[in-house]
Scaffold this motif. Structure first.
Motif, PDB file in Angstrom:
ATOM      1  N   GLY A 266       0.774  -1.235   0.000  1.00  0.00           N
ATOM      2  CA  GLY A 266       0.000   0.000   0.000  1.00  0.00           C
ATOM      3  C   GLY A 266       0.800   1.276   0.000  1.00  0.00           C
ATOM      4  N   ALA A 267       2.130   1.186  -0.095  1.00  0.00           N
ATOM      5  CA  ALA A 267       2.950   2.401  -0.161  1.00  0.00           C
ATOM      6  C   ALA A 267       2.733   3.090  -1.499  1.00  0.00           C
ATOM      7  CB  ALA A 267       4.425   2.060   0.020  1.00  0.00           C
ATOM      8  N   ARG A 268       2.829   4.420  -1.485  1.00  0.00           N
ATOM      9  CA  ARG A 268       2.669   5.205  -2.704  1.00  0.00           C
ATOM     10  C   ARG A 268       3.967   5.847  -3.155  1.00  0.00           C
ATOM     11  NH1 ARG A 268      -2.831   8.698  -1.439  1.00  0.00           N
ATOM     12  NH2 ARG A 268      -4.199   6.949  -0.888  1.00  0.00           N
TER      13      ARG A 268
ATOM     14  N   TYR B  53      11.010 -10.266   1.050  1.00  0.00           N
ATOM     15  CA  TYR B  53      10.048  -9.338   0.447  1.00  0.00           C
ATOM     16  C   TYR B  53       8.642  -9.511   1.015  1.00  0.00           C
ATOM     17  CZ  TYR B  53      13.931  -8.498  -2.663  1.00  0.00           C
ATOM     18  OH  TYR B  53      15.176  -8.179  -3.155  1.00  0.00           O
ATOM     19  N   ASP B  54       8.286 -10.727   1.420  1.00  0.00           N
ATOM     20  CA  ASP B  54       6.986 -10.921   2.058  1.00  0.00           C
ATOM     21  C   ASP B  54       6.919 -10.157   3.382  1.00  0.00           C
ATOM     22  OD1 ASP B  54       6.005 -12.496   0.035  1.00  0.00           O
ATOM     23  OD2 ASP B  54       6.416 -14.406   1.047  1.00  0.00           O
TER      24      ASP B  54
ATOM     25  N   THR C  54       4.996  -2.981   5.477  1.00  0.00           N
ATOM     26  CA  THR C  54       4.430  -1.834   4.775  1.00  0.00           C
ATOM     27  C   THR C  54       2.937  -1.737   5.021  1.00  0.00           C
ATOM     28  OG1 THR C  54       6.105  -2.056   3.028  1.00  0.00           O
ATOM     29  CG2 THR C  54       4.176  -0.717   2.532  1.00  0.00           C
ATOM     30  N   ALA C  55       2.243  -2.864   4.890  1.00  0.00           N
ATOM     31  CA  ALA C  55       0.792  -2.862   5.090  1.00  0.00           C
ATOM     32  C   ALA C  55       0.429  -2.447   6.509  1.00  0.00           C
ATOM     33  CB  ALA C  55       0.219  -4.246   4.774  1.00  0.00           C
TER      34      ALA C  55
ATOM     35  N   THR D 197      -1.377   4.702   9.407  1.00  0.00           N
ATOM     36  CA  THR D 197      -1.492   6.088   8.941  1.00  0.00           C
ATOM     37  C   THR D 197      -2.942   6.492   8.713  1.00  0.00           C
ATOM     38  OG1 THR D 197      -1.354   5.572   6.555  1.00  0.00           O
ATOM     39  CG2 THR D 197       0.729   5.889   7.750  1.00  0.00           C
ATOM     40  N   ALA D 198      -3.865   5.541   8.751  1.00  0.00           N
ATOM     41  CA  ALA D 198      -5.264   5.863   8.502  1.00  0.00           C
ATOM     42  C   ALA D 198      -5.810   6.754   9.629  1.00  0.00           C
ATOM     43  CB  ALA D 198      -6.093   4.576   8.411  1.00  0.00           C
ATOM     44  N   PRO D 199      -6.663   7.731   9.277  1.00  0.00           N
ATOM     45  CA  PRO D 199      -7.215   8.641  10.292  1.00  0.00           C
ATOM     46  C   PRO D 199      -7.997   7.882  11.375  1.00  0.00           C
ATOM     47  CG  PRO D 199      -7.685   9.434   8.073  1.00  0.00           C
ATOM     48  CD  PRO D 199      -7.129   8.046   7.927  1.00  0.00           C
TER      49      PRO D 199
END
Length: 209
Positions: free
Chosen positions: A37-39, A193-194, A200-201, A207-209
């Motif tokens: 989910g990283a941008r 990588y997993d 990351t997830a 970070t969600a409000p």
């Protein structure tokens, strides 16, 4: 430049900070970060292969990629030539800032003191990297700097882990938080990588409000 940075971050409040020894890791790393989910991502110019890593991650296409640990104007030029869409410096260097402005690339200069922050604001930069955030005093230092400078926006980086992430994000002056725990050199050496995707997830969820 600040508006450009906000557009580059595209609403993401998480900035993975990556030190990647080999460009061979770039594709799988970008896959893992994007799947989590990283941008965006910051590739530090601390390894000989940093330019090739930037090129490969930009070509991957899933992330907005910038260059970090930019210490000189020459590095800034090489980073942009490699495709970097923004620059991050650990300090406040006039030549790096001037080169970024010449190249019309958003730059986040680093500050560690009120005096440095005043210099950045005077130069027209209201978004800065607070570095090294945790050794400087963590969120207490952040609050102390933000109080007299309400116009400033911070990207705290340095020593921050998942447990500290929510406290930084709760402060209204924080634009995003940089973190290297998400994908360490050890992860890359092991090909984990997993685990990078999972970390990351988890961070994105925080970070969600």
């Amino acid at each position: 430049m600040t508006a450009g940075l906000a557009a580059v971050l595209a609403g993401s409040r998480l900035l993975p900070v990556l030190t990647v020894a080999s460009a061979a890791s770039a594709g799988p790393l970008a896959d893992a970060l994007a799947a989590g989910g990283a941008r965006c991502a910051e590739v530090t110019f601390r390894t000989p292969d940093a330019e090739r890593v930037v090129k490969a991650m930009v070509a991957h296409g899933a992330l907005t990629v910038g260059a970090g640990t930019v210490l000189t104007a020459e590095q800034a030029e090489r980073a942009v030539a490699a495709g970097s869409q923004f620059l991050v410096s650990p300090g406040l260097d006039d030549e790096v800032i001037a080169k970024a402005m010449e190249l019309r690339v958003p730059v986040v200069p680093g500050v560690a003191t009120a005096s440095e922050l005043m210099r950045a604001l005077k130069a027209g930069f209201d978004t800065v990297k607070l570095f090294p955030a945790e050794p400087l005093g963590g969120t207490a230092m952040l609050r102390a700097l933000a109080a007299p400078f309400p116009q400033a926006r911070f990207v705290p980086t340095g020593g921050i882990g998942p447990d500290q992430l929510p406290a930084y994000l709760r402060h209204p002056s924080v634009l995003a938080v940089g973190g290297s725990w998400i994908a360490t050199p050890g992860h890359l050496e092991r090909g984990a990588y997993d685990e990078i995707r999972r970390l990351t997830a988890e961070a994105v969820e925080r970070t969600a409000p």
